[in-house]
Design a protein around this motif. Structure first.
Motif, PDB file in Angstrom:
ATOM      1  N   GLU A   1      -4.430   9.074   1.898  1.00 58.15           N
ATOM      2  CA  GLU A   1      -4.984   7.484   1.806  1.00 58.15           C
ATOM      3  C   GLU A   1      -5.986   7.504   0.678  1.00 58.15           C
ATOM      4  O   GLU A   1      -5.911   6.556  -0.324  1.00 58.15           O
ATOM      5  N   TYR A   2      -6.722   8.394   0.617  1.00 60.52           N
ATOM      6  CA  TYR A   2      -7.872   8.457  -0.356  1.00 60.52           C
ATOM      7  C   TYR A   2      -7.471   8.750  -1.771  1.00 60.52           C
ATOM      8  O   TYR A   2      -7.751   7.988  -2.798  1.00 60.52           O
ATOM      9  N   VAL A   3      -6.240   9.643  -1.803  1.00 60.24           N
ATOM     10  CA  VAL A   3      -5.577   9.869  -3.033  1.00 60.24           C
ATOM     11  C   VAL A   3      -4.912   8.994  -3.490  1.00 60.24           C
ATOM     12  O   VAL A   3      -4.966   8.370  -4.880  1.00 60.24           O
TER      13      VAL A   3
ATOM     14  N   VAL B   1      -3.638   4.298  -7.141  1.00 62.56           N
ATOM     15  CA  VAL B   1      -3.370   2.635  -7.209  1.00 62.56           C
ATOM     16  C   VAL B   1      -4.430   2.089  -8.146  1.00 62.56           C
ATOM     17  O   VAL B   1      -4.025   1.216  -8.882  1.00 62.56           O
ATOM     18  N   GLY B   2      -5.721   2.208  -7.853  1.00 66.27           N
ATOM     19  CA  GLY B   2      -6.756   1.716  -8.579  1.00 66.27           C
ATOM     20  C   GLY B   2      -6.424   2.107 -10.397  1.00 66.27           C
ATOM     21  O   GLY B   2      -6.574   1.165 -11.165  1.00 66.27           O
ATOM     22  N   SER B   3      -6.050   3.212 -10.469  1.00 65.08           N
ATOM     23  CA  SER B   3      -5.936   3.673 -11.928  1.00 65.08           C
ATOM     24  C   SER B   3      -4.790   2.978 -12.458  1.00 65.08           C
ATOM     25  O   SER B   3      -4.737   2.507 -13.687  1.00 65.08           O
ATOM     26  N   ILE B   4      -3.709   2.688 -11.664  1.00 61.64           N
ATOM     27  CA  ILE B   4      -2.453   2.161 -12.055  1.00 61.64           C
ATOM     28  C   ILE B   4      -2.513   0.624 -12.303  1.00 61.64           C
ATOM     29  O   ILE B   4      -2.264   0.225 -13.283  1.00 61.64           O
ATOM     30  N   ALA B   5      -3.396   0.170 -11.501  1.00 55.21           N
ATOM     31  CA  ALA B   5      -3.780  -1.413 -11.748  1.00 55.21           C
ATOM     32  C   ALA B   5      -4.405  -1.691 -13.036  1.00 55.21           C
ATOM     33  O   ALA B   5      -4.337  -2.548 -13.634  1.00 55.21           O
ATOM     34  N   GLY B   6      -5.310  -0.724 -13.389  1.00 58.13           N
ATOM     35  CA  GLY B   6      -6.060  -0.888 -14.624  1.00 58.13           C
ATOM     36  C   GLY B   6      -5.484  -0.426 -15.823  1.00 58.13           C
ATOM     37  O   GLY B   6      -5.381  -1.375 -16.988  1.00 58.13           O
TER      38      GLY B   6
ATOM     39  N   ILE C   1       5.519   2.069  -4.803  1.00 56.16           N
ATOM     40  CA  ILE C   1       5.666   3.198  -4.475  1.00 56.16           C
ATOM     41  C   ILE C   1       4.535   3.697  -3.870  1.00 56.16           C
ATOM     42  O   ILE C   1       4.558   4.591  -2.796  1.00 56.16           O
ATOM     43  N   TYR C   2       3.511   3.821  -4.419  1.00 53.94           N
ATOM     44  CA  TYR C   2       2.025   4.356  -3.902  1.00 53.94           C
ATOM     45  C   TYR C   2       1.898   3.549  -2.910  1.00 53.94           C
ATOM     46  O   TYR C   2       1.046   4.214  -1.987  1.00 53.94           O
ATOM     47  N   GLY C   3       2.010   2.588  -3.107  1.00 49.11           N
ATOM     48  CA  GLY C   3       1.408   1.599  -1.560  1.00 49.11           C
ATOM     49  C   GLY C   3       2.262   1.752  -0.441  1.00 49.11           C
ATOM     50  O   GLY C   3       1.720   1.985   0.922  1.00 49.11           O
ATOM     51  N   LEU C   4       3.610   2.234  -0.509  1.00 49.75           N
ATOM     52  CA  LEU C   4       4.496   2.331   0.653  1.00 49.75           C
ATOM     53  C   LEU C   4       4.167   3.895   0.980  1.00 49.75           C
ATOM     54  O   LEU C   4       4.408   3.961   2.308  1.00 49.75           O
ATOM     55  N   PHE C   5       3.288   4.558   0.358  1.00 51.69           N
ATOM     56  CA  PHE C   5       3.314   6.206   0.765  1.00 51.69           C
ATOM     57  C   PHE C   5       2.451   6.182   1.977  1.00 51.69           C
ATOM     58  O   PHE C   5       2.892   7.024   2.799  1.00 51.69           O
ATOM     59  N   PRO C   6       1.329   5.491   2.172  1.00 52.46           N
ATOM     60  CA  PRO C   6       0.454   5.664   3.429  1.00 52.46           C
ATOM     61  C   PRO C   6       1.280   4.931   4.657  1.00 52.46           C
ATOM     62  O   PRO C   6       1.049   5.578   5.552  1.00 52.46           O
TER      63      PRO C   6
ATOM     64  N   ILE D   1      -0.509  17.695   9.611  1.00 48.84           N
ATOM     65  CA  ILE D   1      -0.354  17.749   8.120  1.00 48.84           C
ATOM     66  C   ILE D   1      -1.107  16.759   7.583  1.00 48.84           C
ATOM     67  O   ILE D   1      -1.884  17.172   6.462  1.00 48.84           O
ATOM     68  N   PHE D   2      -0.725  15.613   7.642  1.00 48.69           N
ATOM     69  CA  PHE D   2      -1.375  14.377   7.122  1.00 48.69           C
ATOM     70  C   PHE D   2      -2.681  14.050   7.378  1.00 48.69           C
ATOM     71  O   PHE D   2      -3.432  13.776   6.366  1.00 48.69           O
ATOM     72  N   TYR D   3      -3.257  14.189   8.556  1.00 50.47           N
ATOM     73  CA  TYR D   3      -4.508  13.565   9.132  1.00 50.47           C
ATOM     74  C   TYR D   3      -5.235  14.681   9.395  1.00 50.47           C
ATOM     75  O   TYR D   3      -6.378  14.444   9.320  1.00 50.47           O
ATOM     76  N   GLY D   4      -4.772  16.148   9.775  1.00 52.98           N
ATOM     77  CA  GLY D   4      -5.717  17.224   9.966  1.00 52.98           C
ATOM     78  C   GLY D   4      -5.871  17.153  11.218  1.00 52.98           C
ATOM     79  O   GLY D   4      -5.716  16.394  12.266  1.00 52.98           O
TER      80      GLY D   4
END
Length: 286
Positions: free
Chosen positions: A37-39, A44-49, A68-73, A89-92
């Motif tokens: 989610e952090y990544v 997503v912020g970079s894409i929006a820019g 696509i990136y929003g659906l990933f989480p 794996i996802f959350y540790g």
């Protein structure tokens, strides 16, 4: 369309779409974000820019990438619910830092924490000595949970075997001098009751910055003018004192009467009232 106007339109569209996407994905505090989610948040912020400034690229391509990136989480969250292996794996996993009062140095290295980092995290939990801690673990979101040793834990009514009444959420009935009708209705009160309570303490509605009603129906107010001293509600204390006075009066009547039947009646009533006082005292003195 002029380039400056195109940038404005694309910025507004990307911002609105990002807002809707974020609302759909869900709400989490920064400290609760998983690695994925952090990544995703950064990307997503970079894409929006890029969507806002890259006027040569089609707008729809950027929106697709955002989706696509929003659906990933959402996808990883759904898979984590279905499989513990994928959840790990996802959350540790949690990493034990202190166990049975002993610091686990190897786990500290795995968590990339120094002794100073550990001490700082313990201080945030009001544990200023590592010797006071029975167990501590770093959670998957990076926060540290701490369990103090039994002798260092704060005392609660449970330790003394005391019965305490449950606490419910107070209702905010006045904000900036305005009455909030919905919270009043939630606790079964109305404006007339509120105005009567304000008259009792001699406070004008327009001078109230914040007003709250607790589970006992007592009104607490904070005023704009901090020099004005508002009397503390005494309803519960007065009720408790009145009950005790009634019990004492019954005992006096029992001692003062020569009639045996009346003496027995007063004595039984005083004993019944004493038991009632024992039951309601936790409610009236909290």
């Amino acid at each position: 369309m002029p380039e400056w106007l195109n940038i404005i339109v694309r910025s507004i569209v990307s911002l609105l779409y990002l807002f809707l996407l974020t609302r759909w994905v869900g709400k989490r505090q920064i400290s609760q974000l998983s690695f994925f989610e952090y990544v995703v948040g950064i990307t997503v912020g970079s894409i929006a820019g890029v969507i806002a400034t890259d006027i040569d690229g089609p707008l729809i391509y950027g929106l697709i990438a955002l989706t696509i990136y929003g659906l990933f989480p959402v996808l990883t969250g759904w898979l984590a619910l279905k499989s513990k292996t994928l959840r790990n794996i996802f959350y540790g996993n949690s990493t034990v830092l202190i166990k049975n009062g002993k610091i686990m140095e190897d786990n500290l290295k795995k968590a990339r924490m120094t002794a100073e980092d550990l001490i700082a995290q313990l201080r945030l939990k009001n544990a200023f000595k590592a010797a006071d801690v029975e167990f501590a673990a770093m959670e998957p979101n990076g926060s540290v949970s701490v369990l103090l040793k039994s002798k260092n834990q704060p005392l609660t009514p449970k330790h003394f075997g005391l019965a305490v009444a449950p606490v419910t959420e107070p209702q905010t009935v006045i904000i900036d001098g305005e009455i909030m009708d919905e919270p009043l209705a939630t606790i079964g009160l109305n404006r007339q009751w509120l105005k009567a309570e304000l008259e009792k303490i001699g406070v004008a509605l327009e001078n109230v910055f914040l007003g709250q009603v607790d589970e006992n129906g007592q009104l607490y107010v904070d005023l704009y003018d901090d020099k004005i001293q508002v009397p503390t509600p005494q309803t519960l204390q007065l009720t408790c004192a009145t009950l005790k006075k009634c019990q004492a009066d019954l005992e006096l009547y029992a001692l003062g009467t020569q009639n045996q039947e009346g003496k027995q009646l007063y004595t039984e009533a005083a004993e019944q009232l004493r038991r009632v006082i024992e039951q309601v005292t936790p409610l009236l003195t909290r």
